[in-house]
Design a protein around this motif. Structure first.
Motif, PDB file in Angstrom:
ATOM      1  N   ASP A 222      67.999  85.115  87.618  1.00  0.00           N
ATOM      2  CA  ASP A 222      67.203  85.310  88.773  1.00  0.00           C
ATOM      3  C   ASP A 222      65.752  85.074  88.440  1.00  0.00           C
ATOM      4  OD1 ASP A 222      69.222  86.307  90.237  1.00  0.00           O
ATOM      5  OD2 ASP A 222      68.721  88.585  89.942  1.00  0.00           O
ATOM      6  N   VAL A 223      65.525  85.052  87.214  1.00  0.00           N
ATOM      7  CA  VAL A 223      64.036  84.745  86.897  1.00  0.00           C
ATOM      8  C   VAL A 223      63.935  83.134  86.919  1.00  0.00           C
ATOM      9  CG1 VAL A 223      62.225  84.532  84.794  1.00  0.00           C
ATOM     10  CG2 VAL A 223      63.600  86.651  85.521  1.00  0.00           C
ATOM     11  N   LEU A 224      64.965  82.484  86.454  1.00  0.00           N
ATOM     12  CA  LEU A 224      65.062  81.037  86.419  1.00  0.00           C
ATOM     13  C   LEU A 224      64.811  80.474  87.639  1.00  0.00           C
ATOM     14  CD1 LEU A 224      67.351  80.708  83.190  1.00  0.00           C
ATOM     15  CD2 LEU A 224      64.980  80.135  83.340  1.00  0.00           C
ATOM     16  N   ARG A 225      65.504  80.866  88.632  1.00  0.00           N
ATOM     17  CA  ARG A 225      65.461  80.423  89.942  1.00  0.00           C
ATOM     18  C   ARG A 225      64.246  80.815  90.577  1.00  0.00           C
ATOM     19  NH1 ARG A 225      70.809  83.241  90.110  1.00  0.00           N
ATOM     20  NH2 ARG A 225      72.576  81.611  89.764  1.00  0.00           N
ATOM     21  N   GLU A 226      63.722  81.866  90.250  1.00  0.00           N
ATOM     22  CA  GLU A 226      62.336  82.213  90.911  1.00  0.00           C
ATOM     23  C   GLU A 226      61.129  81.175  90.185  1.00  0.00           C
ATOM     24  OE1 GLU A 226      59.362  84.132  93.105  1.00  0.00           O
ATOM     25  OE2 GLU A 226      61.457  84.500  93.062  1.00  0.00           O
ATOM     26  N   LEU A 227      61.416  80.754  89.050  1.00  0.00           N
ATOM     27  CA  LEU A 227      60.272  79.747  88.488  1.00  0.00           C
ATOM     28  C   LEU A 227      60.628  78.095  89.334  1.00  0.00           C
ATOM     29  CD1 LEU A 227      60.941  80.880  84.893  1.00  0.00           C
ATOM     30  CD2 LEU A 227      58.786  80.714  86.269  1.00  0.00           C
ATOM     31  N   GLY A 228      61.952  78.110  90.054  1.00  0.00           N
ATOM     32  CA  GLY A 228      62.153  76.909  90.396  1.00  0.00           C
ATOM     33  C   GLY A 228      63.233  75.995  89.708  1.00  0.00           C
ATOM     34  N   LEU A 229      63.749  76.568  88.772  1.00  0.00           N
ATOM     35  CA  LEU A 229      64.788  75.810  87.942  1.00  0.00           C
ATOM     36  C   LEU A 229      66.110  75.858  88.614  1.00  0.00           C
ATOM     37  CD1 LEU A 229      63.781  76.914  84.215  1.00  0.00           C
ATOM     38  CD2 LEU A 229      63.147  74.680  85.457  1.00  0.00           C
ATOM     39  N   THR A 230      66.908  74.845  88.213  1.00  0.00           N
ATOM     40  CA  THR A 230      68.356  74.854  88.613  1.00  0.00           C
ATOM     41  C   THR A 230      69.309  75.529  87.714  1.00  0.00           C
ATOM     42  OG1 THR A 230      68.144  72.976  90.200  1.00  0.00           O
ATOM     43  CG2 THR A 230      70.355  73.466  89.753  1.00  0.00           C
ATOM     44  N   VAL A 231      69.784  76.631  88.146  1.00  0.00           N
ATOM     45  CA  VAL A 231      70.606  77.180  87.049  1.00  0.00           C
ATOM     46  C   VAL A 231      72.211  76.860  87.073  1.00  0.00           C
ATOM     47  CG1 VAL A 231      71.630  79.596  86.135  1.00  0.00           C
ATOM     48  CG2 VAL A 231      69.246  79.187  87.026  1.00  0.00           C
ATOM     49  N   LEU A 232      72.712  76.255  86.060  1.00  0.00           N
ATOM     50  CA  LEU A 232      74.337  75.910  86.359  1.00  0.00           C
ATOM     51  C   LEU A 232      75.010  76.958  86.285  1.00  0.00           C
ATOM     52  CD1 LEU A 232      74.002  73.086  83.577  1.00  0.00           C
ATOM     53  CD2 LEU A 232      73.983  72.530  86.206  1.00  0.00           C
ATOM     54  N   THR A 233      76.143  77.063  87.033  1.00  0.00           N
ATOM     55  CA  THR A 233      77.000  77.909  87.154  1.00  0.00           C
ATOM     56  C   THR A 233      78.454  77.858  86.381  1.00  0.00           C
ATOM     57  OG1 THR A 233      78.073  77.110  89.101  1.00  0.00           O
ATOM     58  CG2 THR A 233      76.248  78.725  89.520  1.00  0.00           C
ATOM     59  N   GLU A 234      78.425  76.719  85.787  1.00  0.00           N
ATOM     60  CA  GLU A 234      79.741  76.164  84.910  1.00  0.00           C
ATOM     61  C   GLU A 234      78.903  75.906  83.491  1.00  0.00           C
ATOM     62  OE1 GLU A 234      83.259  72.913  84.864  1.00  0.00           O
ATOM     63  OE2 GLU A 234      81.859  73.120  86.448  1.00  0.00           O
ATOM     64  N   ASN A 235      79.992  76.176  82.463  1.00  0.00           N
ATOM     65  CA  ASN A 235      79.707  75.804  81.334  1.00  0.00           C
ATOM     66  C   ASN A 235      80.165  74.549  81.100  1.00  0.00           C
ATOM     67  OD1 ASN A 235      79.417  75.595  78.543  1.00  0.00           O
ATOM     68  ND2 ASN A 235      80.573  77.376  77.727  1.00  0.00           N
ATOM     69  N   GLU A 236      79.181  73.426  80.899  1.00  0.00           N
ATOM     70  CA  GLU A 236      79.574  72.065  80.655  1.00  0.00           C
ATOM     71  C   GLU A 236      80.113  71.782  79.391  1.00  0.00           C
ATOM     72  OE1 GLU A 236      76.631  70.364  83.826  1.00  0.00           O
ATOM     73  OE2 GLU A 236      76.062  70.098  81.966  1.00  0.00           O
ATOM     74  N   GLU A 237      79.912  72.836  78.285  1.00  0.00           N
ATOM     75  CA  GLU A 237      80.082  72.483  77.074  1.00  0.00           C
ATOM     76  C   GLU A 237      79.383  71.421  76.414  1.00  0.00           C
ATOM     77  OE1 GLU A 237      84.194  72.197  76.380  1.00  0.00           O
ATOM     78  OE2 GLU A 237      84.663  74.063  77.518  1.00  0.00           O
ATOM     79  N   GLY A 238      78.323  71.053  77.062  1.00  0.00           N
ATOM     80  CA  GLY A 238      77.325  69.918  76.696  1.00  0.00           C
ATOM     81  C   GLY A 238      78.081  68.519  77.088  1.00  0.00           C
ATOM     82  N   LYS A 239      79.072  68.512  77.765  1.00  0.00           N
ATOM     83  CA  LYS A 239      79.905  67.187  77.921  1.00  0.00           C
ATOM     84  C   LYS A 239      79.328  66.600  79.466  1.00  0.00           C
ATOM     85  CE  LYS A 239      83.723  68.937  75.498  1.00  0.00           C
ATOM     86  NZ  LYS A 239      85.238  69.587  75.579  1.00  0.00           N
ATOM     87  N   ARG A 240      78.225  66.466  79.460  1.00  0.00           N
ATOM     88  CA  ARG A 240      77.639  65.847  80.772  1.00  0.00           C
ATOM     89  C   ARG A 240      77.471  64.387  80.853  1.00  0.00           C
ATOM     90  NH1 ARG A 240      73.068  67.168  84.857  1.00  0.00           N
ATOM     91  NH2 ARG A 240      73.997  69.351  85.047  1.00  0.00           N
ATOM     92  N   PRO A 241      78.157  63.630  81.414  1.00  0.00           N
ATOM     93  CA  PRO A 241      77.807  62.006  81.622  1.00  0.00           C
ATOM     94  C   PRO A 241      76.546  61.789  82.202  1.00  0.00           C
ATOM     95  CG  PRO A 241      79.334  62.956  83.435  1.00  0.00           C
ATOM     96  CD  PRO A 241      79.200  64.064  82.781  1.00  0.00           C
ATOM     97  N   VAL A 242      75.887  60.879  81.499  1.00  0.00           N
ATOM     98  CA  VAL A 242      74.611  60.426  81.952  1.00  0.00           C
ATOM     99  C   VAL A 242      74.794  59.179  82.733  1.00  0.00           C
ATOM    100  CG1 VAL A 242      72.419  59.543  80.941  1.00  0.00           C
ATOM    101  CG2 VAL A 242      73.484  61.408  79.980  1.00  0.00           C
ATOM    102  N   THR A 243      74.011  59.114  83.907  1.00  0.00           N
ATOM    103  CA  THR A 243      74.151  57.807  84.736  1.00  0.00           C
ATOM    104  C   THR A 243      72.373  57.485  85.059  1.00  0.00           C
ATOM    105  OG1 THR A 243      74.104  59.164  86.770  1.00  0.00           O
ATOM    106  CG2 THR A 243      76.215  58.532  86.036  1.00  0.00           C
ATOM    107  N   LYS A 244      71.677  58.135  84.357  1.00  0.00           N
ATOM    108  CA  LYS A 244      70.126  57.722  84.548  1.00  0.00           C
ATOM    109  C   LYS A 244      69.450  58.035  83.401  1.00  0.00           C
ATOM    110  CE  LYS A 244      67.184  59.673  87.036  1.00  0.00           C
ATOM    111  NZ  LYS A 244      66.300  60.004  88.341  1.00  0.00           N
ATOM    112  N   PRO A 245      68.370  57.751  82.898  1.00  0.00           N
ATOM    113  CA  PRO A 245      67.540  58.226  81.779  1.00  0.00           C
ATOM    114  C   PRO A 245      67.397  59.760  82.207  1.00  0.00           C
ATOM    115  CG  PRO A 245      66.427  56.241  82.815  1.00  0.00           C
ATOM    116  CD  PRO A 245      67.476  56.428  83.677  1.00  0.00           C
TER     117      PRO A 245
END
Length: 252
Positions: A144-167
């Motif tokens: 809730d604090v992170l959302r109040e700060l304006g950040l996007t809180v991920l709901t799924e554990n990506e295990e660090g396996k996020r594909p990059v499509t831009k810098p």
């Protein structure tokens, strides 16, 4: 991917210095406190920490080093000495992902790391909602604090396996090596890896602190030749029950 310039150094813990906050089992009272946070009060404390850091020489030096690292590894080189404006121009073009921040409501170092992330976004003029954050240690109150700060809180554990499509800037201060390994595995091709910038631990330090047998079994992505970039198998870590990341299969 960003290189390590001469201005970057590995910070080694001094003898007797306190270790990074760990996610030890906590009492039911502590869990209750985390879930019933005073969101407004904690937001004020984080912003106060940001104000304190702005006055530190460390932040001013780090800001310039970040400009050099980003412009060298991802974008165009700086053309003059106006580092603040150029840092904004460079980072406006980036996505941002933060893994493994820790429980910032109870851990002072995690709170300072969060404040540093917010300063980075502010200076780089990166919209807060363009920065995604995740840590399985976050309580409902901390999310809730992170959302109040304006950040996007991920709901799924990506295990660090996020594909990059831009810098993309990955803010992974003191994350375990499995997260780094997974991130590299997912983007282990020239067109993706060249768009990855990591603020975190030095790979050479990870290698030095890891038993050779363990490194070869679980972290071979760090030593594959270019010809193997598209052929490496997905990391499984089947013989490592003590991983610092929580695998999706174990989540309810």
């Amino acid at each position: 991917m960003s290189g390590t310039g001469e201005g970057w150094q590995v910070a080694r813990r001094r003898k007797g210095a306190s270790k990074k906050c760990k996610n030890h089992p906590v009492s039911s009272d502590s869990k209750c406190d985390q879930e019933n946070l005073d969101v407004g009060q904690l937001v004020k404390r984080i912003k106060k920490t940001m104000s304190d850091l702005r006055c530190e020489e460390f932040w001013k030096e780090w800001k310039e080093q970040l400009l050099v690292a980003a412009s060298t590894s991802l974008l165009r080189p700086p053309e003059n000495n106006d580092t603040v404006n150029q840092l904004g121009e460079v980072y406006q073009q980036l996505d941002c992902v933060c893994y493994g921040l820790g429980s910032f409501s109870t851990c002072v170092s995690a709170r300072y790391q969060l404040a540093m992330l917010l300063l980075l976004l502010e200076t780089g003029q990166i919209p807060l909602h363009d920065c995604s954050v995740y840590d399985p240690a976050f309580s409902h109150g901390e999310r809730d604090v992170l959302r109040e700060l304006g950040l996007t809180v991920l709901t799924e554990n990506e295990e660090g396996k996020r594909p990059v499509t831009k810098p993309t800037l990955f803010y992974m201060m003191h994350c375990g090596k499995a997260l780094y390994n997974n991130l590299l595995w997912r983007n282990w091709r020239a067109q993706s890896l060249s768009q990855v910038m990591i603020i975190g631990n030095a790979f050479s330090g990870m290698r030095e602190r890891t038993i050779e047998r363990e490194f070869k079994q679980d972290y071979s992505i760090n030593r594959l030749p270019q010809s193997s970039w598209t052929d490496s198998p997905e990391p499984q870590y089947q013989h490592r029950p003590d991983l610092e990341i929580i695998l999706r299969a174990s989540q309810s």
